[in-house]
Scaffold this motif. Structure first.
Motif, PDB file in Angstrom:
ATOM      1  N   ASP A  78      -0.981   5.090   5.816  1.00  0.00           N
ATOM      2  CA  ASP A  78      -1.351   6.385   6.376  1.00  0.00           C
ATOM      3  C   ASP A  78      -2.148   7.194   5.346  1.00  0.00           C
ATOM      4  OD1 ASP A  78       0.499   7.405   4.542  1.00  0.00           O
ATOM      5  OD2 ASP A  78       2.121   7.419   6.030  1.00  0.00           O
ATOM      6  N   ASP A  79      -2.597   8.379   5.772  1.00  0.00           N
ATOM      7  CA  ASP A  79      -3.467   9.194   4.920  1.00  0.00           C
ATOM      8  C   ASP A  79      -2.823   9.552   3.590  1.00  0.00           C
ATOM      9  OD1 ASP A  79      -5.264   9.078   6.944  1.00  0.00           O
ATOM     10  OD2 ASP A  79      -5.463  11.244   7.229  1.00  0.00           O
ATOM     11  N   SER A  80      -1.540   9.853   3.605  1.00  0.00           N
ATOM     12  CA  SER A  80      -0.881  10.288   2.374  1.00  0.00           C
ATOM     13  C   SER A  80      -0.930   9.206   1.299  1.00  0.00           C
ATOM     14  CB  SER A  80       0.573  10.678   2.659  1.00  0.00           C
ATOM     15  OG  SER A  80       1.317   9.570   3.160  1.00  0.00           O
ATOM     16  N   TRP A 133      -4.576   9.128  -0.097  1.00  0.00           N
ATOM     17  CA  TRP A 133      -4.869  10.265  -0.975  1.00  0.00           C
ATOM     18  C   TRP A 133      -4.114  10.153  -2.291  1.00  0.00           C
ATOM     19  CZ3 TRP A 133      -9.011  12.860  -0.421  1.00  0.00           C
ATOM     20  CH2 TRP A 133      -9.538  13.158   0.838  1.00  0.00           C
ATOM     21  N   ARG A 183     -12.418   4.977   4.401  1.00  0.00           N
ATOM     22  CA  ARG A 183     -11.091   4.541   4.836  1.00  0.00           C
ATOM     23  C   ARG A 183     -11.081   3.042   5.115  1.00  0.00           C
ATOM     24  NH1 ARG A 183      -6.537   6.012   7.404  1.00  0.00           N
ATOM     25  NH2 ARG A 183      -6.996   8.231   7.415  1.00  0.00           N
ATOM     26  N   ASP A 218      -5.773  -1.187   8.369  1.00  0.00           N
ATOM     27  CA  ASP A 218      -5.037  -0.010   8.865  1.00  0.00           C
ATOM     28  C   ASP A 218      -3.531  -0.129   8.611  1.00  0.00           C
ATOM     29  OD1 ASP A 218      -7.284   1.365   9.841  1.00  0.00           O
ATOM     30  OD2 ASP A 218      -7.280   0.165  11.672  1.00  0.00           O
ATOM     31  N   LEU A 260     -12.131  11.005   4.081  1.00  0.00           N
ATOM     32  CA  LEU A 260     -11.916   9.552   4.151  1.00  0.00           C
ATOM     33  C   LEU A 260     -12.817   8.873   5.173  1.00  0.00           C
ATOM     34  CD1 LEU A 260      -8.011   9.430   3.964  1.00  0.00           C
ATOM     35  CD2 LEU A 260      -9.605   8.719   2.180  1.00  0.00           C
ATOM     36  N   GLU A 261     -13.387   9.637   6.078  1.00  0.00           N
ATOM     37  CA  GLU A 261     -14.275   9.074   7.094  1.00  0.00           C
ATOM     38  C   GLU A 261     -15.736   9.070   6.636  1.00  0.00           C
ATOM     39  OE1 GLU A 261     -13.013   7.568   9.648  1.00  0.00           O
ATOM     40  OE2 GLU A 261     -11.011   8.216   9.018  1.00  0.00           O
TER      41      GLU A 261
END
Length: 280
Positions: A145-147, A150, A135, A142, A169-170
């Motif tokens: 977001d995750d979406s 992905w 990530r 930052d 992601l981590e």
């Protein structure tokens, strides 16, 4: 003796830190602050651009003049040392240069360095990954977001691979990204560019170290995701730039050919025609 050898070896790091501490900071510019939407079009103009890497070195770019219109895909070719990567270095102001480069009518020398480099994207020849999580490598500030992450991974067909990792992601990236193949590291660099959604994208021989299948996938993704962006592609394989709108041929720092791909190919004695013949 072993401890002494280890100390001597480790002092190289101290030497490097000392060298970095003495480096003169880059001149930022800060003459004007472009609008937040800049660059909104992606027009690029090189006007009499000449550049050398140091005062005692010869010119690597010599009075370069050309105009790239919004959304055009430009293939940049030439022999080793012709000045292809130097063009990108000048665009990102990695070195001082004479002449002017305009992006959407604004002189890049007047724009703060952080603004210039954050508003454009580059996919380098050598993919760079850092120690830390996946990530953090894809989104160091930052901002997404995750979406978004992905979706970008899915665009380069890495979603299945990353999903298979226990931490997703981590997952931790080893030094230099050695737990990924060269092709996978290059695709992760492409994810960064996709996330940035920049109006200007530069590829500095980004597919030189990958196989043909990965090369084709990268080119397909770029055509799809950056169809409205201005794309400058430096390539060592002529087939990589054959579907470009225009071809720019460099030789010894000079522009020797620039025009539509069709017109350039129809020049039987042209440099680009010669490159195509050698690669066919």
């Amino acid at each position: 003796m072993k401890c002494w050898s280890d100390l001597d070896y480790s002092m190289t790091s101290v030497e490097r830190v000392t060298e970095y501490a003495d480096v003169t900071p880059e001149a930022s510019g800060d003459i004007c602050t472009p609008p937040e939407s800049w660059p909104s079009e992606g027009n690029i103009t090189f006007s009499s651009v000449s550049m050398r890497y140091s005062l005692d070195k010869p010119l690597v770019l010599k009075e370069v003049n050309f105009i790239v219109k919004s959304g055009e895909k430009i293939g940049i070719v030439g022999r080793t040392g012709a000045g292809k990567s130097s063009l990108i270095s000048a665009l990102f102001r990695l070195y001082d240069f004479e002449g002017t480069i305009f992006i959407d009518g604004i002189d890049t020398k007047a724009v703060p360095l952080h603004t210039l480099r954050s508003k454009t994207a580059i996919i380098p020849q050598e993919p760079i990954l850092f120690l830390g999580t996946l990530r953090r490598n894809l989104d160091p500030f930052d901002e997404y977001d995750d979406s978004h992450l992905w979706n970008a991974l899915e665009d380069v067909e890495l979603k299945k691979l990353v999903s298979s990792f226990p931490s997703g992601l981590e997952s931790e990236i080893s030094e230099g990204g050695n737990n990924f193949s060269v092709g996978q590291r290059q695709l992760l660099c492409l994810v960064r560019a996709i996330l940035k959604n920049a109006k200007i994208v530069a590829l500095d021989e980004a597919t030189a170290s990958v196989d043909l299948e990965t090369d084709e996938m990268i080119q397909s993704t770029i055509r799809r995701k950056f169809k409205d962006a201005t794309v400058l592609t430096i390539a060592h394989r002529t087939n990589t730039v054959m579907d470009s709108d225009k071809i720019l041929v460099l030789d010894s720092g000079n522009v020797v050919e620039f025009g539509s791909t069709e017109d350039i190919l129809q020049r039987p004695d042209g440099c680009f025609s010669g490159f195509v013949s050698m690669n066919s």
